[in-house]
Design a protein around this motif. Structure first.
Motif, PDB file in Angstrom:
ATOM      1  N   GLY A  71       8.445 -16.653  20.668  1.00  3.94           N
ATOM      2  CA  GLY A  71       9.859 -17.032  20.722  1.00  3.94           C
ATOM      3  C   GLY A  71      10.029 -18.450  21.233  1.00  3.94           C
ATOM      4  O   GLY A  71       9.224 -18.923  22.044  1.00  3.94           O
ATOM      5  N   ILE A  72      11.053 -19.143  20.744  1.00  2.00           N
ATOM      6  CA  ILE A  72      11.354 -20.502  21.221  1.00  2.00           C
ATOM      7  C   ILE A  72      12.709 -20.480  21.924  1.00  2.00           C
ATOM      8  O   ILE A  72      13.720 -20.058  21.342  1.00  2.00           O
ATOM      9  N   ALA A  73      12.720 -20.934  23.174  1.00  2.36           N
ATOM     10  CA  ALA A  73      13.969 -21.098  23.930  1.00  2.36           C
ATOM     11  C   ALA A  73      14.032 -22.549  24.402  1.00  2.36           C
ATOM     12  O   ALA A  73      12.994 -23.173  24.640  1.00  2.36           O
ATOM     13  N   THR A  74      15.229 -23.103  24.513  1.00  2.65           N
ATOM     14  CA  THR A  74      15.395 -24.468  25.041  1.00  2.65           C
ATOM     15  C   THR A  74      16.386 -24.414  26.201  1.00  2.65           C
ATOM     16  O   THR A  74      17.209 -23.500  26.271  1.00  2.65           O
ATOM     17  N   PHE A  75      16.269 -25.371  27.103  1.00  2.00           N
ATOM     18  CA  PHE A  75      17.246 -25.408  28.205  1.00  2.00           C
ATOM     19  C   PHE A  75      17.629 -26.851  28.516  1.00  2.00           C
ATOM     20  O   PHE A  75      16.837 -27.775  28.394  1.00  2.00           O
ATOM     21  N   SER A  76      18.885 -27.023  28.877  1.00  2.00           N
ATOM     22  CA  SER A  76      19.428 -28.281  29.409  1.00  2.00           C
ATOM     23  C   SER A  76      20.624 -27.804  30.217  1.00  2.00           C
ATOM     24  O   SER A  76      20.433 -26.974  31.106  1.00  2.00           O
ATOM     25  N   HIS A  77      21.856 -28.239  29.841  1.00  2.00           N
ATOM     26  CA  HIS A  77      23.035 -27.640  30.481  1.00  2.00           C
ATOM     27  C   HIS A  77      23.422 -26.360  29.739  1.00  2.00           C
ATOM     28  O   HIS A  77      24.401 -25.707  30.054  1.00  2.00           O
TER      29      HIS A  77
ATOM     30  N   LEU B 143      21.434 -22.880  27.408  1.00  2.00           N
ATOM     31  CA  LEU B 143      20.199 -22.187  27.055  1.00  2.00           C
ATOM     32  C   LEU B 143      20.269 -21.833  25.580  1.00  2.00           C
ATOM     33  O   LEU B 143      21.241 -21.217  25.133  1.00  2.00           O
ATOM     34  N   GLY B 144      19.267 -22.265  24.806  1.00  2.00           N
ATOM     35  CA  GLY B 144      19.266 -22.003  23.364  1.00  2.00           C
ATOM     36  C   GLY B 144      18.199 -20.999  22.979  1.00  2.00           C
ATOM     37  O   GLY B 144      17.062 -21.075  23.452  1.00  2.00           O
ATOM     38  N   LEU B 145      18.546 -20.046  22.123  1.00  2.00           N
ATOM     39  CA  LEU B 145      17.585 -19.071  21.599  1.00  2.00           C
ATOM     40  C   LEU B 145      17.450 -19.293  20.098  1.00  2.00           C
ATOM     41  O   LEU B 145      18.463 -19.386  19.393  1.00  2.00           O
ATOM     42  N   TYR B 146      16.219 -19.355  19.592  1.00  2.00           N
ATOM     43  CA  TYR B 146      15.979 -19.611  18.167  1.00  2.00           C
ATOM     44  C   TYR B 146      15.658 -18.324  17.415  1.00  2.00           C
ATOM     45  O   TYR B 146      14.818 -17.539  17.860  1.00  2.00           O
TER      46      TYR B 146
ATOM     47  N   VAL C 126      19.857 -21.544  15.842  1.00  2.00           N
ATOM     48  CA  VAL C 126      19.836 -21.544  17.311  1.00  2.00           C
ATOM     49  C   VAL C 126      21.185 -21.098  17.836  1.00  2.00           C
ATOM     50  O   VAL C 126      22.230 -21.490  17.312  1.00  2.00           O
ATOM     51  N   LYS C 127      21.169 -20.212  18.829  1.00  2.00           N
ATOM     52  CA  LYS C 127      22.408 -19.772  19.477  1.00  2.00           C
ATOM     53  C   LYS C 127      22.358 -20.235  20.926  1.00  2.00           C
ATOM     54  O   LYS C 127      21.373 -19.989  21.622  1.00  2.00           O
ATOM     55  N   ASN C 128      23.423 -20.915  21.356  1.00  2.00           N
ATOM     56  CA  ASN C 128      23.456 -21.501  22.703  1.00  2.00           C
ATOM     57  C   ASN C 128      24.406 -20.758  23.630  1.00  2.00           C
ATOM     58  O   ASN C 128      25.449 -20.263  23.199  1.00  2.00           O
ATOM     59  N   VAL C 129      24.022 -20.703  24.900  1.00  2.00           N
ATOM     60  CA  VAL C 129      24.896 -20.167  25.949  1.00  2.00           C
ATOM     61  C   VAL C 129      24.993 -21.244  27.020  1.00  2.00           C
ATOM     62  O   VAL C 129      23.958 -21.774  27.448  1.00  2.00           O
ATOM     63  N   PHE C 130      26.199 -21.568  27.469  1.00  2.00           N
ATOM     64  CA  PHE C 130      26.337 -22.603  28.503  1.00  2.00           C
ATOM     65  C   PHE C 130      25.911 -22.064  29.868  1.00  2.00           C
ATOM     66  O   PHE C 130      26.173 -20.916  30.208  1.00  2.00           O
TER      67      PHE C 130
END
Length: 742
Positions: A155-161, A163-166, A175-179
């Motif tokens: 699985g690929i997840a990204t984070f900044s301000h 959180l993104g799930l691919y 990609v779906k993002n949650v603030f």
């Protein structure tokens, strides 16, 4: 499983142990494929039927005496009855591994028959970063995909301000993002399972490898504009960051934990960080580094070593509960406070990697290497000893059992991971002096699980139907070691194993510096060598005095009577010169120190020895070795007269051609020569990828090589001294010994 002791002959009682001045203990590398004598285990089944002592719970082994109906425990001398199953088992001794070897590896019955385990890997990527960081991370993950076995989920997840799930299972990655909430107490407003079902997020590697690679290509750094809009202006108009690492990790652990025990038996999260967490819960205040550095009033070496918040230690407990092992890859030249973050990896059985720049980073190679080697998980490590002594402190990357003494839990363990134990006597009597009692025994038990990949079947039809059907195997590995006892102090000194002594010393000085600062760690090491030298001189003076010679006033600081101990002063000197114990004002970055603490406290003794006191070899040509070992001094280079030197410092390998080398010698050394094959063999055996450097003396900057020639350097500074460094260090030890003996 390799079990190595600081002394191969144990002290007879606590007085002998105290008088020797040596640490007494062992290092254990439980998942090593061979024991300390390079022998593989005897394999077998029915580990659950192995008899156990009714008194001390030790396992039956080759040193126990066996009768027709009973057996006597070699650890506590208890007589135990045998069950009918055991009587039947031991009537055919040739089929019993425990009657053939003191090192056995036995299958245990499967606990979860219905579970179809799949190895699960999740990459959590920092987007509050640079293009260079993301390019390096992509390369590392592409290398990882090559190393993963078919049937793995990724699985690929990204984070900044945010959180993104691919989702990479469709034709186009989505990609779906949650603030992430900016407040330091906040958690995500929504469960990740509601954002994307876990099995939609985790893609099978064998069918989705290309789509995962395509998704990685879409990664872009979060722009400063996005971060500013999300985070807003902080205090006094200072721009708040946008790296919500703490919240992202907590959410991912809970997300994965929901399927722990059904979809997977172990999940590994690779956390790629390009700087400190500076947004939301788990934010780290990195100003303490600047302030400490500026104000010389407070000891920076003490202030920057402990964690500044319990957040990540608590989060490590969440990871452990969720069956998640965390590997942290920090690629940054800014202060990231690894002192706080390290608990995530060391308590979950993961690794901490630190690279100060993207340019010459070995991250892709380290990633491939880490995933290519076998590992065990859900492990329990237990040590038992004969009744006269017991384990005291234990050291290593595990978490202790809350209920039982000397039981450690290890989420994930590879064949390099090493742990250490101190021993102490239980009473004043110690071991028997007459040899009538059984000798001291140490039994180490390692219970672990491995994922066994699907067996390739001959029939291609059934091959497709069985693909991905991994199975779990639970095993019991036991190493029982019998030790001799030393009848006098000379026998203890003659049985010293310097690199195991170094291992225990490193654990002790790391502990001392974490609790009381680097200065205290250095003092502890210096004082230990002074006391050891004094005890040794006392012992040998007494021996000389008995022989009728006069008590010499000369202090023997070189341990000339005892070849086994002669390397110890050099090791202590080298350890005091190591960035692990150098002072902050000498330019040692606190994150680098924490990285070394994590690395050194998991290395097996011979690797640690290389890392602390590198091995210098010389060659007369790239195909012919001249000398197998030199001391680390310029004098050694000049007197040897060899043209080529090879230095192995564990994390760095240097090939140095001296300025006087014959210009016709091929440079760099050709790929089919002895020197190259030596280098390649070393690289293959390492747990991390060493950096390889070639230097031509007189034409290129040689400092990368010369910095390792420590013996002419000052012990507590980087400059060259007027007196040679190691020599003046020994003079200082001599003076301290004289004062101590007064």
């Amino acid at each position: 499983m390799a079990v190595r002791a600081t002394v191969s002959r144990f002290p007879i009682d606590s007085d002998a142990q105290e008088n020797s001045g040596l640490p007494w203990g062992v290092t254990v590398t439980p998942f090593a494929t061979k024991d300390e004598e390079d022998r593989p285990p005897a394999y077998g089944t029915d580990g659950d039927l192995l008899p156990r002592c009714e008194n001390c719970w030790a396992y039956f082994n080759i040193y126990c005496s066996l009768d027709q109906w009973s057996w006597t425990c070699c650890l506590c001398s208890q007589l135990n009855g045998l069950t009918t199953k055991s009587i039947a088992r031991y009537s055919l001794p040739e089929s019993c591994p425990e009657l053939k070897s003191s090192f056995v590896d036995l299958e245990l019955p499967a606990e979860d028959e219905g579970l179809q385990p799949q190895p699960v890997y999740v990459a959590a990527i920092d987007l509050s970063s640079s293009e260079e960081f993301l390019e390096l991370t992509k390369s590392a993950l592409l290398a990882a995909l090559e190393a993963l076995a078919p049937g793995s989920l990724f699985g690929i997840a990204t984070f900044s301000h945010k959180l993104g799930l691919y989702d990479v299972q469709g034709p186009i990655p989505v990609v779906k993002n949650v603030f992430i909430p900016p407040d330091t107490e906040g958690t995500l407003a929504v469960e990740l399972e509601d954002v994307m079902p876990l099995l939609q997020f985790l893609a099978p590697v064998e069918t989705c490898k290309d789509r995962i690679a395509s998704a990685l290509e879409t990664l872009r750094p979060t722009t400063s504009w996005e971060r500013t809009t999300a985070a807003g202006q902080g205090m006094d108009g200072v721009l708040m960051g946008g790296r919500g690492f703490g919240v992202a990790m907590e959410a991912l652990f809970n997300y994965l934990g929901s399927e722990y025990g059904s979809t997977f038996a172990l999940a590994r999260v690779f956390a790629f960080l390009s700087g400190p967490p500076d947004y939301g819960a788990g934010t780290l205040d990195t100003r303490r580094y600047g302030e400490q550095y500026a104000s010389k009033g407070e000891d920076a070496d003490r202030a920057l070593l402990p964690e500044q918040t319990p957040f990540y230690k608590d989060l490590a407990a969440v990871a452990v509960q969720a069956g998640v092992c965390v590997d942290i890859f920090a690629v940054t030249n800014e202060y990231t406070d690894l002192a706080s973050l390290k608990f995530l990896s060391i308590e979950s059985g993961g690794s901490l990697f630190f690279y100060s720049s993207t340019d010459d980073s070995t991250l892709p190679q380290d990633m491939y290497r880490m995933l290519s080697r076998p590992y065990a998980f859900n492990c329990i490590l237990r040590m038992r000893t004969s009744t006269e002594f017991k384990p005291g402190h234990s050291y290593g990357h595990f978490f202790p059992d809350p209920q039982y003494e000397n039981v450690q839990h290890i989420i994930c363990c590879d064949s390099y991971a090493t742990y250490a134990y101190d021993f102490e006597f239980v009473g004043v009597d110690g071991f028997s002096r007459h040899g009538s009692e059984p000798p001291p025994i140490v039994q180490t038990v390692f219970q672990y699980t491995v994922v066994v990949p699907p067996e390739e079947l001959e029939n291609s039809v059934s091959r497709t139907s069985s693909r991905g059907k991994y199975s779990l195997k639970r095993r019991l590995r036991i190493r029982t070691v019998q030790f001799a006892t030393a009848q006098n102090i000379n026998e203890i000194y003659d049985s010293v194993v310097p690199e195991v002594v170094l291992s225990l010393l490193v654990h002790k000085v790391i502990l001392a510096s974490l609790e009381q600062g680097v200065r205290e760690g250095r003092l502890l090491l210096h004082d230990w060598l002074v006391i050891l030298t004094a005890q040794y001189n006392n012992a040998y003076k007494l021996a000389q005095y008995k022989n009728g010679s006069s008590m010499s006033s000369q202090i023997d600081v070189a341990f000339s009577q005892c070849p086994e101990m002669q390397h110890l002063p050099r090791l202590v000197f080298a350890l005091l010169r190591n960035p692990l114990l150098r002072f902050h004002e000498e330019g040692v970055h606190p994150d680098y120190r924490i990285y070394l603490q994590c690395l050194f406290s998991a290395l097996e003794p011979s690797s640690l020895h290389r890392a602390v006191y590198p091995m210098l070899t010389s060659y007369s040509t790239p195909d012919k070795q001249a000398y197998p070992r030199h001391s680390l001094s310029r004098a050694a280079l000049i007197t040897s007269g060899s043209p080529i030197f090879f230095l192995d410092a564990f994390t760095t390998l240097v090939v140095f051609y001296s300025s006087t080398a014959d210009p016709t010698l091929p440079y760099p050394p050709p790929h089919d020569c002895l020197l190259r094959s030596t280098i390649n063999k070393l690289k293959q055996e390492r747990c991390i990828t060493p950096k390889l450097i070639f230097i031509r003396g007189g034409q290129e900057d040689a400092s990368a090589f010369e910095n390792f020639l420590i013996e002419e350097q000052d012990v507590d500074g980087s400059g060259l001294t007027s007196v040679t460094g190691f020599v003046s260090f020994l003079e200082d030890i001599t003076q301290s010994v004289l004062e101590f003996m007064k």
